[in-house]
Design a protein around this motif. Structure first.
Motif: not given
Length: 737
Positions: A427-433
């Motif tokens: 979640w953190e990775a896609v939200h940052k994207d």
């Protein structure tokens, strides 16, 4: 490149094993049920009627770290090591090149020679004839024509190593040349006479000027060992090139075996990889082992009713789809090209996400489910070590292509229930994207392959957060970016839902409707906008496509696209104009889902018409057998899915739209022990329209199949006919609200 060649007659036994080039040069008699014999690795390796598929006949296991291939030319970006139209071979390369446009990294080259030492590419090149060539997933053999007589070179491989068997002409000194680095690359080669070993490294990587990371410790290491005593020497070449050679006395046996281990960690690890994978000098045993690996993977899908040519195309497509992403794991450790360090764990690289998110990754969820968790974890590790999930690691950031389609891979894996990775980190990775603009976004156009830029992520996001679209006067390829980002937002919403973030789910679902912002109702086409809201030129803002292709690029909401166009009939009319006007470019990925949109438009018989036509005109059992770049297996995956009768238009949704099966029957062996079966009664070249369908012995009236249906091991049964039917026309596709 020299065009001369001198024909020699190979031994009668060798000649008996060879076929013509048009048959892709494999043994003529296949063992019953042996699917490896159905693969034609030379498909797509040369130009012809269909174009150039830009593939190579690599010998390696599925997802192998290093592939081995004859070097007919020196690789570049663009440019592959093997091209079918060439007539000389200058070496056999342990390659990590995944696509024509990407270049190689950390490669090593070996070459058998007679006579005087010849180190340069041109001087050492020897002529060959395709009639003396055998190309298989588990084995490659070719006869080189030296001035002293024929040199037969055979090779087979493991994940990090290869075993060569070279038969030299009798009565002449002969050697193996090892090229550690080509001119311009400061590599190294060392010899250990007492150990009978050549070692070295190559620091070359094609992405060194493209992304933000310098990676001073990056090296592709190797170790080479021989089964016979030899005189080992190093040699310096021009402009930093370096290598070594092993020279064998003329009176020694003519057959020399050589094994090569590779690593991105160290020479010691290359030696350990070699010890684990090729502990003995048993060429045939290693080949059987590699054969069995491929047989296991290929047999995950067994098909019936295909002609021999179509069967070759199908299983070659599976072979291509199983080559990437490439595993970087070396027995519990891996080198990271994102922080330049060695870590414990598992990793993968060569994710061509702009290509493979469409179908190739979806195919891997069926035939390589044991790899999915590790692949997703690898992307998340890259984010931790480098700051972002990569879009085209090769092996580090390259800023090639657009969108953050790792979001799609993550969402698909979560939606299909895969484990082996941290969902909170996902979640953190896609939200940052989706929420953090890249460094320098407001002052960078993000043109493809621009050197020395920060990592691109979603180029133009700082504008899109304010305007609702990426503006064409600020960011390159803006219209395509707007559409790709909208799809990725839908994927981010699915990850938010999976981790219980309902407000974020609703927020990103709304943002996934951003395609509305660039739909021009006056023309009925998608069109880029400038930062002041005005329409840009119709041909502005696209990448590898145009307004015809990208108007249909709404994977997450095709039902909403139909409504935006004025309804399903209007969508069908625009699709008719697209195909009738010759706008379909199947050789490039944005077109791949378009024929399946007739299912959305209420005219599934036209999906059947166009899918069958594409299967017959864009793929062939020949050297020119792919109408466009295979792009790490995406072109191949389209064929596999379409031949089975369905395709993942929105891959992260777990739904497939139905086309028309080319097979009369198929069995997909699933990791849960079940088998999903497909049958197509009366299927034939003139009977490819679906008359009716049954799923799990119940009528299937919608042209839709789900991941759950497949995992349940249901049976999908079609009744085919010559005439177009009304089957599937009553389905109303869902829309994002």
């Amino acid at each position: 490149m020299p065009m001369w060649r001198r024909r020699i007659a190979p031994a009668p036994i060798l000649r008996a094993l060879l076929l013509s080039a048009s048959a892709a040069l494999v043994p003529a008699v296949a063992l019953a049920g042996d699917l490896v014999d159905q693969v034609r690795p030379l498909i797509g390796t040369g130009d012809g009627k269909l174009g150039y598929g830009r593939t190579m006949p690599v010998v390696t296991p599925p997802f192998g770290m290093t592939g081995w291939v004859a070097q007919t030319r020196q690789s570049a970006a663009p440019g592959l090591s093997y091209y079918y139209g060439d007539r000389v071979i200058s070496g056999f390369v342990g390659t990590h090149q995944a696509a024509l446009w990407m270049g190689d990294y950390g490669d090593v080259v070996v070459m058998p020679e007679t006579g005087a030492l010849k180190t340069t590419l041109v001087a050492r090149a020897l002529a060959f004839d395709h009639r003396d060539e055998i190309a298989r997933p588990d084995y490659y053999s070719v006869v080189l024509h030296s001035g002293d007589g024929p040199i037969r070179t055979e090779m087979t491989a493991a994940a990090h190593a290869a075993l060569f068997r070279v038969t030299f002409p009798a009565g002449t000194p002969h050697r193996i040349l090892v090229e550690a680095s080509r001119p311009g690359i400061a590599g190294d080669a060392q010899v250990n006479q007492s150990a009978g070993e050549i070692t070295g490294y190559n620091p070359r990587r094609s992405d060194s000027g493209l992304g933000p990371l310098k990676l001073p410790h990056f090296r592709g290491y190797f170790v080479v060992q021989f089964n016979r005593p030899a005189r080992l020497e190093t040699w310096p070449g021009p402009d930093k090139a370096k290598g070594a050679s092993a020279t064998f006395a003329a009176e020694t046996a003519e057959v020399v075996e050589m094994r090569v281990g590779t690593s991105f960690i160290s020479v010691a690890q290359a030696r350990e990889n070699l010890r684990r994978e090729i502990p003995t000098w048993d060429f045939d045993a290693l080949r059987r082992q590699l054969h069995d690996m491929w047989q296991d993977r290929l047999s995950r899908i067994e098909v019936e009713g295909l002609t021999p040519a179509r069967r070759h195309i199908f299983y070659t497509a599976l072979y291509h789809a199983l080559l990437y992403p490439r595993s970087l794991t070396e027995y519990g450790r891996y080198y990271s090209a994102f922080d330049d360090r060695v870590h414990a764990g598992e990793s993968y690289t060569d994710f061509s996400t702009w290509d493979i998110f469409r179908a190739e990754f979806s195919l891997l969820t069926l035939i390589a489910p044991d790899r999915i968790g590790g692949m997703i974890q690898a992307l998340l590790q890259d984010e931790q070590q480098g700051g972002w999930m990569p879009k085209w690691p090769n092996p580090s950031y390259t800023n090639i292509m657009i969108g953050t389609h790792a979001d799609s891979l993550v969402a698909e894996a979560i939606g299909k229930g895969f484990t082996g990775f941290d969902r909170s980190l996902a979640w953190e990775a896609v939200h940052k994207d989706a929420s953090v603009p890249p460094e320098g976004d407001a002052t960078t156009e993000w043109r493809d392959r621009a050197p020395g830029t920060p990592y691109e992520a979603r180029g133009g996001l700082s504008y899109a957060l304010r305007l609702g679209y990426v503006p064409a006067d600020r960011t390159a390829e803006a219209a395509s970016r707007t559409l790709d980002d909208a799809y990725d937002d839908w994927c981010v919403a699915q990850v938010a839902k999976a981790v219980g973030r309902r407000k974020d789910e609703a927020f990103y679902l709304r943002r996934s409707l951003a395609y509305h912002a660039i739909f021009n109702p006056a023309t009925g086409f998608m069109q880029a906008r400038t930062s002041d809201g005005a329409w840009a030129a119709p041909d502005a803002g696209w990448t590898e496509g145009d307004k015809w292709v990208y108007t249909f690029d709404v994977l997450q909401d095709p039902g909403g696209l139909a409504r935006l166009m004025g309804g399903r009939a209007a969508l069908a009319k625009r699709l008719d104009a697209y195909f009738d006007g010759g706008h379909d470019g199947h050789g490039n990925e944005p077109s791949h889902h378009v024929p399946y949109l007739y299912d959305v438009a209420g005219q599934p018989w036209k999906t059947q018409d166009h899918v069958r036509e594409i299967m017959e005109t864009a793929y062939a059992d020949g050297i020119s057998g792919l109408d466009g770049d295979d792009d790490c297996g995406q072109m191949s995956a389209w064929y596999v899915f379409s031949a089975l009768g369905f395709y993942p238009v929105n891959p992260a949704s777990g739904l497939y739209l139905i086309g028309t099966p080319l097979v009369s029957g198929a069995r997909i062996r699933l990791a849960n022990g079940r088998v999903f079966t497909i049958s197509a009664a009366r299927n034939a070249d003139d009977h490819f329209h679906i008359q009716s369908a049954m799923l799990a012995a119940r009528p299937l009236r919608a042209p839709v199949l789900s991941w759950r249906d497949i995992m349940a091991g249901h049976s999908l049964h079609f009744v085919m006919g010559q005439e177009r039917s009304r089957w599937g026309t009553g389905w109303t596709p869902p829309e994002i609200k």
